[in-house]
Scaffold this motif. Sequence first.
Motif, PDB file in Angstrom:
ATOM      1  N   HIS A  83       0.840  -1.192   0.000  1.00  0.00           N
ATOM      2  CA  HIS A  83       0.000   0.000   0.000  1.00  0.00           C
ATOM      3  C   HIS A  83       0.875   1.242   0.000  1.00  0.00           C
ATOM      4  N   LEU A  84       0.334   2.309  -0.596  1.00  0.00           N
ATOM      5  CA  LEU A  84       1.069   3.559  -0.662  1.00  0.00           C
ATOM      6  C   LEU A  84       1.069   4.235   0.697  1.00  0.00           C
ATOM      7  N   THR A  85       2.185   4.822   1.034  1.00  0.00           N
ATOM      8  CA  THR A  85       2.340   5.599   2.251  1.00  0.00           C
ATOM      9  C   THR A  85       2.973   6.935   1.879  1.00  0.00           C
ATOM     10  N   ALA A  86       3.050   7.841   2.857  1.00  0.00           N
ATOM     11  CA  ALA A  86       3.612   9.165   2.599  1.00  0.00           C
ATOM     12  C   ALA A  86       4.542   9.545   3.737  1.00  0.00           C
ATOM     13  N   SER A  87       5.724  10.033   3.404  1.00  0.00           N
ATOM     14  CA  SER A  87       6.656  10.475   4.428  1.00  0.00           C
ATOM     15  C   SER A  87       7.328  11.768   3.985  1.00  0.00           C
ATOM     16  N   ALA A  88       8.058  12.372   4.932  1.00  0.00           N
ATOM     17  CA  ALA A  88       8.714  13.648   4.621  1.00  0.00           C
ATOM     18  C   ALA A  88      10.011  13.776   5.405  1.00  0.00           C
ATOM     19  N   ALA A  89      11.006  14.325   4.747  1.00  0.00           N
ATOM     20  CA  ALA A  89      12.207  14.774   5.443  1.00  0.00           C
ATOM     21  C   ALA A  89      11.959  16.215   5.852  1.00  0.00           C
ATOM     22  N   VAL A  90      11.857  16.456   7.148  1.00  0.00           N
ATOM     23  CA  VAL A  90      11.670  17.809   7.663  1.00  0.00           C
ATOM     24  C   VAL A  90      13.037  18.476   7.725  1.00  0.00           C
TER      25      VAL A  90
ATOM     26  N   GLN B  29       7.788  10.113  -1.020  1.00  0.00           N
ATOM     27  CA  GLN B  29       8.573  10.883  -0.069  1.00  0.00           C
ATOM     28  C   GLN B  29       8.708  12.345  -0.499  1.00  0.00           C
ATOM     29  N   PHE B  30       8.493  13.227   0.462  1.00  0.00           N
ATOM     30  CA  PHE B  30       8.481  14.667   0.227  1.00  0.00           C
ATOM     31  C   PHE B  30       9.545  15.345   1.087  1.00  0.00           C
ATOM     32  N   ALA B  31       9.717  16.640   0.854  1.00  0.00           N
ATOM     33  CA  ALA B  31      10.534  17.497   1.716  1.00  0.00           C
ATOM     34  C   ALA B  31       9.621  18.542   2.339  1.00  0.00           C
ATOM     35  N   ALA B  32       9.857  18.839   3.617  1.00  0.00           N
ATOM     36  CA  ALA B  32       9.098  19.868   4.313  1.00  0.00           C
ATOM     37  C   ALA B  32      10.081  20.809   4.999  1.00  0.00           C
ATOM     38  N   VAL B  33       9.775  22.089   4.966  1.00  0.00           N
ATOM     39  CA  VAL B  33      10.651  23.101   5.566  1.00  0.00           C
ATOM     40  C   VAL B  33      10.034  23.586   6.873  1.00  0.00           C
ATOM     41  N   ALA B  34      10.828  23.547   7.935  1.00  0.00           N
ATOM     42  CA  ALA B  34      10.369  23.984   9.253  1.00  0.00           C
ATOM     43  C   ALA B  34      10.622  25.476   9.442  1.00  0.00           C
TER      44      ALA B  34
END
Length: 199
Positions: free
Chosen positions: A47-54, A130-135
Amino acid sequence: MSLHAHAHALLATWSAPDPEQEKLRRAYLDHLDRYSDAMWRSCLPGHLTASAAVMTASGRRTVLTLHRKLGKWLQVGGHCDEDDPSLQAAALREATEESGIADLRLLPEPVRLDRHAVPCGGGSWHLDVQFAAVAPDGAALTRDDAESVDLGWFDIDELPHPSDEACQALVRAAATAVATMDGAQRCAPSPSAADRSRS
């Protein structure tokens, strides 16, 4: 539009950065075409999942969590919820919940894909987008005790051990994406709760 349809549309138009990622992109699309429940953990073939490098705005530091079940330092992320209208919304929700950082800015396009074996349902696969997120500057972390043994900021050249190559590859890809994003991306808001409720 359903989450399944959103995921298909995103991956259908995403430009993979190399042949291996293109092979995964096509495999994900085939999986979505084959399984109507491909977004949910009930889909035991995977199954598809979603994650992010913060990341910090400089792209030089990242948040990693010491996963309670796996015993490795990994990025934040996980399964999609029924209320998630898109993979971006799922990644942003998971990143916010697991890091405790409000006002994360998610880059709209995936930075990479990773397929890995997991113990879900006695043994399955995560097809992770997988995504990138900016804090925000000075963002403080709040650990989710149910998910994590530890949580911290790390220099991208000094990631903690044990981790894995997939996490390290994501951090490298996210650092590049953050370093090269333009001013409009830096200021663009991530999907809000109102956006999610309209979808």
